[in-house]
Design a protein around this motif. Structure first.
Motif, PDB file in Angstrom:
ATOM      1  N   PRO A 450       0.611  -1.185  -0.068  1.00  0.00           N
ATOM      2  CA  PRO A 450       0.105   0.154  -0.069  1.00  0.00           C
ATOM      3  C   PRO A 450       0.903   1.348   0.019  1.00  0.00           C
ATOM      4  N   LYS A 453       3.263   4.065  -4.366  1.00  0.00           N
ATOM      5  CA  LYS A 453       2.040   4.854  -5.244  1.00  0.00           C
ATOM      6  C   LYS A 453       2.093   4.023  -6.517  1.00  0.00           C
ATOM      7  N   ARG A 457      -3.778   1.712  -9.808  1.00  0.00           N
ATOM      8  CA  ARG A 457      -4.513   1.085  -8.571  1.00  0.00           C
ATOM      9  C   ARG A 457      -5.295   2.121  -7.750  1.00  0.00           C
ATOM     10  N   ASP A 458      -4.986   3.145  -7.455  1.00  0.00           N
ATOM     11  CA  ASP A 458      -5.697   4.162  -6.781  1.00  0.00           C
ATOM     12  C   ASP A 458      -6.877   4.689  -7.364  1.00  0.00           C
ATOM     13  N   LEU A 461      -9.263   1.738  -6.929  1.00  0.00           N
ATOM     14  CA  LEU A 461      -9.939   1.953  -5.423  1.00  0.00           C
ATOM     15  C   LEU A 461     -10.718   2.998  -5.311  1.00  0.00           C
ATOM     16  N   MET A 462     -10.487   4.100  -5.910  1.00  0.00           N
ATOM     17  CA  MET A 462     -11.685   5.114  -5.818  1.00  0.00           C
ATOM     18  C   MET A 462     -12.850   4.628  -6.321  1.00  0.00           C
ATOM     19  N   THR A 490      -6.739  -1.255   2.278  1.00  0.00           N
ATOM     20  CA  THR A 490      -5.721  -0.746   1.389  1.00  0.00           C
ATOM     21  C   THR A 490      -6.144   0.616   0.892  1.00  0.00           C
ATOM     22  N   ALA A 491      -7.270   1.021   0.808  1.00  0.00           N
ATOM     23  CA  ALA A 491      -7.524   2.487   0.503  1.00  0.00           C
ATOM     24  C   ALA A 491      -7.452   3.412   1.796  1.00  0.00           C
ATOM     25  N   SER A 494      -3.421   4.003   2.067  1.00  0.00           N
ATOM     26  CA  SER A 494      -2.825   4.278   0.777  1.00  0.00           C
ATOM     27  C   SER A 494      -2.178   5.863   0.918  1.00  0.00           C
ATOM     28  N   THR A 496      -2.257   8.208  -0.703  1.00  0.00           N
ATOM     29  CA  THR A 496      -3.018   9.251  -1.640  1.00  0.00           C
ATOM     30  C   THR A 496      -4.092   9.838  -0.725  1.00  0.00           C
ATOM     31  N   LEU A 499      -7.818   9.453  -1.685  1.00  0.00           N
ATOM     32  CA  LEU A 499      -8.250   8.288  -1.322  1.00  0.00           C
ATOM     33  C   LEU A 499      -8.695   7.948   0.027  1.00  0.00           C
TER      34      LEU A 499
END
Length: 967
Positions: A450, A453, A457-458, A461-462, A490-491, A494, A496, A499
């Motif tokens: 996770p 970056k 994937r992000d 996930l969003m 995982t989100a 993250s 980010t 996210l």
């Protein structure tokens, strides 16, 4: 009923060893019976095609004897040979439009055949028959469906098998592609294209099968290993052979029957008849000859019996315009050269619509460029509602999920996949069977760390976080916890921020699906860690809002950030954290907040508001209220925000007050005690030897003890040292005096002037105490007619009156306007209470210096040289007042206590003793120690004496006479 067919399968068969075959019949396709099966090693689903030889014996009832036995054997051999050719042809052909063979054909113990192919759900002939049954029975559900499957949990459901316009178009397009492959690439003619030769797999794709009569065309330049057929043999039906194993003349081309010509265009004529059967009612071919070649020839002898555009191709229902005007005229023509090819059929106007074009584009998706793929996926979501539900579930959704291996397209594919799930009536089944395993595979099983970056994937996930409501409504709690919750973690973990923010915001959707232990033990620690480690104020605020949701709150009042409906909030509160976690975990996290940004403070206020509803009263008072006060005094808060803090502080304080009041009322039984009366805690039992009291041991006894002399302890301990004058006394000394303070008769400290001036050596049992007159403030006469101090005179017995000075103000508490003679000799005419030095003989006096009847405090006082000396008692007093310096004592006894006389006067006291004497001396000692008290006592004593000289011939009254005068 088909159990006997399975029993005939050999136990040593490779298929039986490696596959678990169901006993429930899935479908039939010509002579084949299809059963679902699973490979034991992988659990993957397949279909097993089984041919039972006993079906041939059942059809041969009229023949007997040796001839019939040999004939039957030849029939069986011919049937088995045709079916083996069909299976072997499938093994040689690999195309998406051709049924995929997994295990080659095997012979069973009873002489039958079996092979394993890709999973199929039905044959086209079975679907058409099912549709006919529905139409005859009054619509859907008129008769029990043969296409019913049973889920693992025992639920029986009907397959979504629909024959609508788009399904037909899609199927015909797939069949035409398979024919194109046979004609152009394999160099084969199918020869028997019927609904039995088309199977529908689990993805709702139409697969071409039934290759028992396939053959190379005449002439053919493409080499092949498949043996050609002899039309003369296959066109002569054998009544001993089942019709399902013979050539079906209803879909045969006139090229076969009339011209005896084997070309690829014969398949295109059969395709035209198949198109009409799909729209006809009942779903049959417009040519019906009942396996009779003569009947078939009669059909083509009359133009009315031949399907043409003039008779609507003998269809009982209207045909699609593009099909009737552009396709069928070029398929059902008598001359093969005028027919269109399979490729031209695919490019006809019949398939010129956006839905078919979408399916065709999706089938060729791997060959498209990345830009074309992205454009297609962005536009697909707009046309998805126009697709039939079965096509979306069985065709589009699986095709999209297969492309998830392309990481750059994850977000776009998932966006369309969740759109399909939302449109399907059986979306729950489609999600759990297709989507959920794929999500777990991508984001959990094969996911990166996770902390790394990954924009693709992000982005995926969003999409999942945004579609959590759809996910939660299509799976149960265990499925969500096992497969979706790890993706949610995982989100949250993250790097980010956007996210993380989206995940925290969607928390109200997640909580109702999870159980309490999962929320407390798994979800809350993750959120608490994120909240404590983040440096983003936005994540801080979102974390506090998440705490509100976890505690069963509804978010921040009216800001609308929670996005929860009333039902969701209610469901969330049922799975809120317990009180212990709120008090011991969440409140310390709020205390550790270092920032004082108003947004963070107000978000923390919402958390404290929710926790305050369930927290204990003492926790609120000791932990939460100080924290609220500290936060409320933040100078960055505006007036409205400060008032919000004060509102909560007042509310919690009122709650604490109410709870404590109720608790005390319950403990006291509702009784209300007055303040100051609850002094039970002062009632202690004395411990023997622990109290140090002056009563019982005087200073004389103590001094005798330490000096080794005999004890002279008085058996009557001193009871009180603060005897107050009677309230009924009319004497001015009583009115102007104040109560003497109470004190122990103990040895003063060394530093005290009393200790250094008045602790004298004792002679016998007596003690001399000299009052500390130096402690009295300097006094000035209120009447200045005598400006010179009194001079001492000789101690004579003269009775000539001497001039007396005016009364002196010995204390600020003494009246300055009342003249009195301090050292005057008492006279008989004076009031008994005006002289505090007078003796008391019969009655007790309320004056502190008056003698008690039992023992005279002062048996004789001489206040003037003109006063006659009276005899002193023989009993020695414990105390004596010494004469003033320079004058001999007038006392005839051994007095140990004396007061110095003023100049020109003299007086003596004797006979001090008893409890009353000691009380009087206690008052004098208190006044002597306090200074001002001495002035007040002396002024009170002296102020009551008469200013006039008493006649010496009258005897002074005793203490009892004075007491009577007071009464």
């Amino acid at each position: 009923m088909f159990a006997n067919a399975l029993k005939s399968i050999g136990a040593s068969s490779n298929i039986n060893t490696n596959y678990s075959i169901s006993s429930t019949l899935t479908a039939t396709a010509g002579p084949w019976k299809i059963y679902s099966a699973k490979r034991k090693a992988t659990g993957k689903e397949y279909s097993v095609f089984v041919f039972d030889k006993k079906t041939l014996d059942a059809g041969n009832n009229g023949l007997g004897g040796r001839q019939s036995a040999s004939s039957q054997k030849r029939v069986v051999e011919e049937v088995v040979e045709r079916l083996k050719k069909e299976a072997s042809s499938l093994a040689r052909l690999r195309h998406p439009g051709v049924l995929e063979l997994v295990e080659p054909v095997e012979e069973t113990r009873g002489g039958g055949l079996q092979f394993v192919a890709e999973p199929v759900t039905a044959s086209l002939s079975g679907l058409l028959q099912e549709k006919d049954d529905q139409e005859r029975g009054g619509g859907f559900g008129g008769r029990s469906s043969r296409y019913v499957t049973e889920d693992a949990n025992g639920t029986r459901r009907r397959r979504e098998l629909e024959i609508d316009e788009l399904e037909i178009q899609k199927g015909l397009l797939q069949v035409s592609k398979a024919l194109e492959f046979l004609h152009d690439n394999a160099g084969l003619v199918h020869g028997n294209l019927t609904p039995d030769a088309i199977l529908v797999n689990a993805k709702s794709d139409w697969k071409l099968s039934g290759l028992a009569f396939c053959s190379p065309p005449e002439p053919s330049t493409i080499p092949t290993t498949i043996q050609p057929i002899i039309l003369g043999e296959v066109l002569n039906p054998d009544p001993r052979i089942p019709r399902t194993v013979q050539l079906n003349l209803d879909y045969a081309s006139p090229d076969f029957v009339l011209d005896n010509n084997l070309t690829t265009f014969a398949d295109m004529f059969s395709l035209g008849l198949l198109c009409i059967a799909l729209y006809n009612s009942p779903h049959r071919s417009p040519i019906e000859c009942n396996t009779s070649i003569s009947a078939y020839k009669r059909v083509f002898q009359s133009s009315q019996s031949v399907p043409t555009a003039t008779n609507n191709y003998l269809s009982s229902r209207p045909l699609p315009k593009e099909l009737g005007q552009h396709v069928l005229p070029r398929l059902l023509t008598r001359r093969p050269a005028q027919r269109m090819t399979a490729k031209e059929f695919q490019e006809s106007e019949y398939f010129n619509n956006v839905l078919i074009s979408t399916i065709r584009f999706l089938e060729g998706f791997p060959a498209k460029t990345p830009n074309e793929k992205q454009q297609f996926l962005r536009g697909l979501i707009k046309v998805l509602p126009n697709f039939p539900k079965s096509v979306m579930e069985k065709k589009l959704l699986p095709a999209l999920l297969e492309e998830l291996k392309d990481k750059e397209l994850i977000s776009l594919i998932l966006h369309n996949a969740f759109k399909i799930i939302g449109l399907l009536p059986a979306g729950r089944r489609a999600f759990n069977e297709k989507v959920r395993p794929k999500l777990k595979e991508i984001f959990v099983t094969n996911a990166k760390q996770p902390q790394e970056k990954d924009a693709n994937r992000d982005a995926g996930l969003m999409i999942i976080i945004e579609q959590l409501s759809v996910i939660a409504s299509n799976c149960n709690g265990k499925e969500f916890k096992d497969d979706i919750l790890p993706i949610f973690y995982t989100a949250l973990e993250s790097p980010t921020p956007s996210l993380i923010n989206a995940a925290l915001t969607s928390l109200p959707v997640v909580l109702p699906v999870l159980d309490f232990s999962t929320i407390k033990g798994e979800l809350f620690p993750v959120i608490a860690t994120i909240f404590s480690k983040t440096n983003s104020l936005a994540i801080k605020v979102r974390g506090l809002e998440a705490f509100v949701t976890l505690c069963g709150g509804a978010g921040s009042g009216d800001d609308g950030l929670d996005g929860l409906a009333t039902e969701q909030k209610k469901a969330t509160s049922s799975t809120a954290l317990d009180k212990f976690t709120m008090q011991e975990k969440i409140i310390p996290l709020i205390k550790a907040i270092k920032t004082r940004e108003p947004a963070v403070m107000m978000a923390a206020l919402n958390v404290l508001k929710v926790v305050g509803r369930v927290a204990d009263g003492d926790f609120v008072a000791l932990e939460m209220l100080p924290l609220l006060w500290s936060m409320s005094l933040n100078p960055q808060l505006n007036l409205r925000e400060f008032q919000a803090f004060m509102e909560l502080i007042k509310s919690l304080s009122s709650r604490v007050e109410d709870e404590q009041t109720k608790k005390l009322q319950e403990l006291t039984g509702g009784a209300v005690t007055s303040p100051g009366l609850k002094d039970d805690f002062l009632s202690f039992g004395a411990i023997a030897g622990s109290s140090l009291e002056a009563n019982g041991t005087s200073e004389t006894d103590f001094e005798a003890l330490v000096k080794g002399r005999a004890s002279t302890t008085n058996t009557n301990p001193l009871d009180s040292w603060d005897t107050k004058p009677s309230a009924t006394s009319s004497s001015s000394s009583v009115r102007n005096s104040t109560p003497t303070p109470t004190f122990s008769w103990s040895t003063p400290p060394v530093s005290s002037p009393v200790a250094t001036s008045h602790l004298k050596a004792q002679t016998g049992g007596f003690r001399t105490v000299t009052p500390d007159l130096a402690a009295i403030q300097p006094m000035a006469p209120t009447i200045t007619q005598f400006s010179q101090p009194l001079q001492p005179q000789s101690n004579t017995t003269s009775t000539q009156p001497q001039p007396q000075p005016a009364s002196f103000n010995w204390s600020s508490a003494s009246s300055a306007t009342t003249p009195s003679t301090i050292w005057a000799t008492p006279s008989a005419s004076a009031q008994p209470t005006s002289n505090v030095w007078a003796s008391s003989t019969t009655q007790p006096s309320p004056n502190a210096w008056a003698s008690q009847p039992s023992t005279s405090a002062f048996s004789s006082l001489s206040l003037n040289q003109q006063q006659q000396q009276r005899p002193q008692p023989t009993t020695s007093s414990s105390f004596a007042l010494p004469p003033p310096p320079g004058a001999p004592s007038a006392s005839s006894g051994n007095s140990g206590f004396s007061l110095p006389r003023p100049p020109g006067t003299s007086f003596t006291t004797s006979g001090l003793g008893g409890t009353s004497n000691m009380n009087s001396l206690a008052s004098l000692g208190a006044a002597n120690r306090t200074g001002t008290g001495m002035g007040m006592s002396m002024n009170s004593m002296m102020g009551g004496m008469s200013q006039q000289q008493k006649p010496p011939q009258q005897q002074p009254k005793g203490g009892l006479d004075k007491y009577e005068s007071l009464l």
